[in-house]
Scaffold this active site. Structure first.
Site, PDB file in Angstrom:
ATOM      1  N   PRO A   2      20.595 -23.224 -17.898  1.00 20.89           N
ATOM      2  CA  PRO A   2      20.269 -23.196 -16.194  1.00 20.89           C
ATOM      3  C   PRO A   2      21.289 -22.339 -15.445  1.00 20.89           C
ATOM      4  O   PRO A   2      22.478 -22.698 -15.644  1.00 20.89           O
ATOM      5  CB  PRO A   2      20.085 -24.667 -15.840  1.00 20.89           C
ATOM      6  CG  PRO A   2      20.188 -25.537 -17.063  1.00 20.89           C
ATOM      7  CD  PRO A   2      20.770 -24.570 -18.096  1.00 20.89           C
ATOM      8  N   GLU A   3      20.882 -21.526 -14.768  1.00 20.90           N
ATOM      9  CA  GLU A   3      21.677 -20.723 -13.921  1.00 20.90           C
ATOM     10  C   GLU A   3      21.347 -20.973 -12.429  1.00 20.90           C
ATOM     11  O   GLU A   3      20.548 -21.786 -12.085  1.00 20.90           O
ATOM     12  CB  GLU A   3      21.630 -19.275 -14.091  1.00 20.90           C
ATOM     13  CG  GLU A   3      22.204 -18.787 -15.680  1.00 20.90           C
ATOM     14  CD  GLU A   3      22.901 -17.537 -15.685  1.00 20.90           C
ATOM     15  OE1 GLU A   3      23.395 -17.326 -14.650  1.00 20.90           O
ATOM     16  OE2 GLU A   3      22.979 -16.899 -16.599  1.00 20.90           O
TER      17      GLU A   3
END
Ligand SMILES: [Zn+2]
Length: 268
Positions: A2-3
């Site tokens: 996840p960014e």
């Protein structure tokens, strides 16, 4: 992994479920993720009302009316499940609200984290204290000031959380491509004119990813609904050897132990 866009999407999705709700019950189904969960999590959250949800860098923040903030990091595999029909093995933390909503933090690899911080002390919290500005708060002049005199490659400095918070590998590669900046260029030597192209490129790649995540949220109210993951096609990221729009081929190099994808013809 996840960014920033996934975290933003997750926060917006959780906001629809939790904002204004009173927390009736929390359940920690194991004592730790990447590190130990706060031992007083249940005591401090049970009965509290959720007053706000926001993001800082790649952390999600859930504020309560007890002046506490639950800070979550999704690590490598973390995601929140909304109103799940059943609890799964890797649902490690569960929040139930007084209106019968439920969210579960699922994290099979357990690189995520949960911390409960006094809201007024967030700025001094070690993980936040040294963070640079949010990408959406950054302009070209401020970025130039932060890069001044630095000879390290611009790719590496854009990933440095002290210079700008929350930018990850994918979005740095894509933004440098759009701005036509070579990833190895010495950061301090990039002209203000080129930084003026880079800033909107950063904003655009992030906004587009958030919008794409937002569209997947339409399904999230379903019992199996899961927040924050989507796939998107990129111009250079993950496309080694594939054609660029210019007719050249996308190249891959390793910088700071991580892959950089770029077009040698378009990026100087
Ligand atoms: Zn090209």
């Amino acid at each position: 992994m996840p960014e920033l866009p996934e975290v933003e999407t997750t926060v917006r999705g959780l906001e629809r479920v939790l904002l204004g709700q009173r927390i009736e019950r929390v359940e920690a189904r194991r004592p730790d993720l990447r590190r130990a969960l706060p031992i007083d999590l249940g005591q401090r959250l049970t009965g509290a009302r959720v007053t706000g949800l926001r993001r800082r860098a790649k952390y999600g923040l859930i504020d309560t009316d007890r002046d506490d903030t639950l800070v979550f990091h999704l690590g490598m595999s973390g995601h929140w499940r909304v109103d799940p029909s059943e609890i799964l093995k890797h649902d490690h933390f569960i929040i139930d609200t007084d209106e019968g909503r439920r969210v579960a933090l699922n994290d099979s690899r357990r690189f995520g984290s949960l911390d409960l911080i006094r809201t007024e002390e967030l700025g001094e919290w070690p993980a936040f204290k040294a963070l640079g500005p949010e990408p959406f708060d950054l302009d070209a002049k401020e970025l130039q000031r932060r890069l001044a005199g630095r000879s390290a490659p611009i790719k590496l400095l854009l990933l440095d959380q002290r210079i700008v918070a929350g930018l990850g590998n994918i979005y740095v590669c894509e933004a440098l491509y759009r701005a036509g900046i070579h990833p190895k260029r010495a950061a301090g030597s990039v002209s203000l004119d080129r930084l003026k192209r880079l800033i909107p490129a950063i904003h655009d790649v992030l906004s587009e990813a958030i919008a794409a995540g937002g569209s997947t949220l339409r399904d999230f109210a379903s019992p199996a609904g899961e927040l924050g993951y989507f796939s998107k096609s990129f111009s250079v990221y993950g496309r080694e050897g594939k054609p660029c729009a210019c007719g050249g081929a996308v190249n891959r190099i390793v910088q700071g132990g991580r892959s950089t994808f770029y077009c040698p013809k378009c990026q100087r």
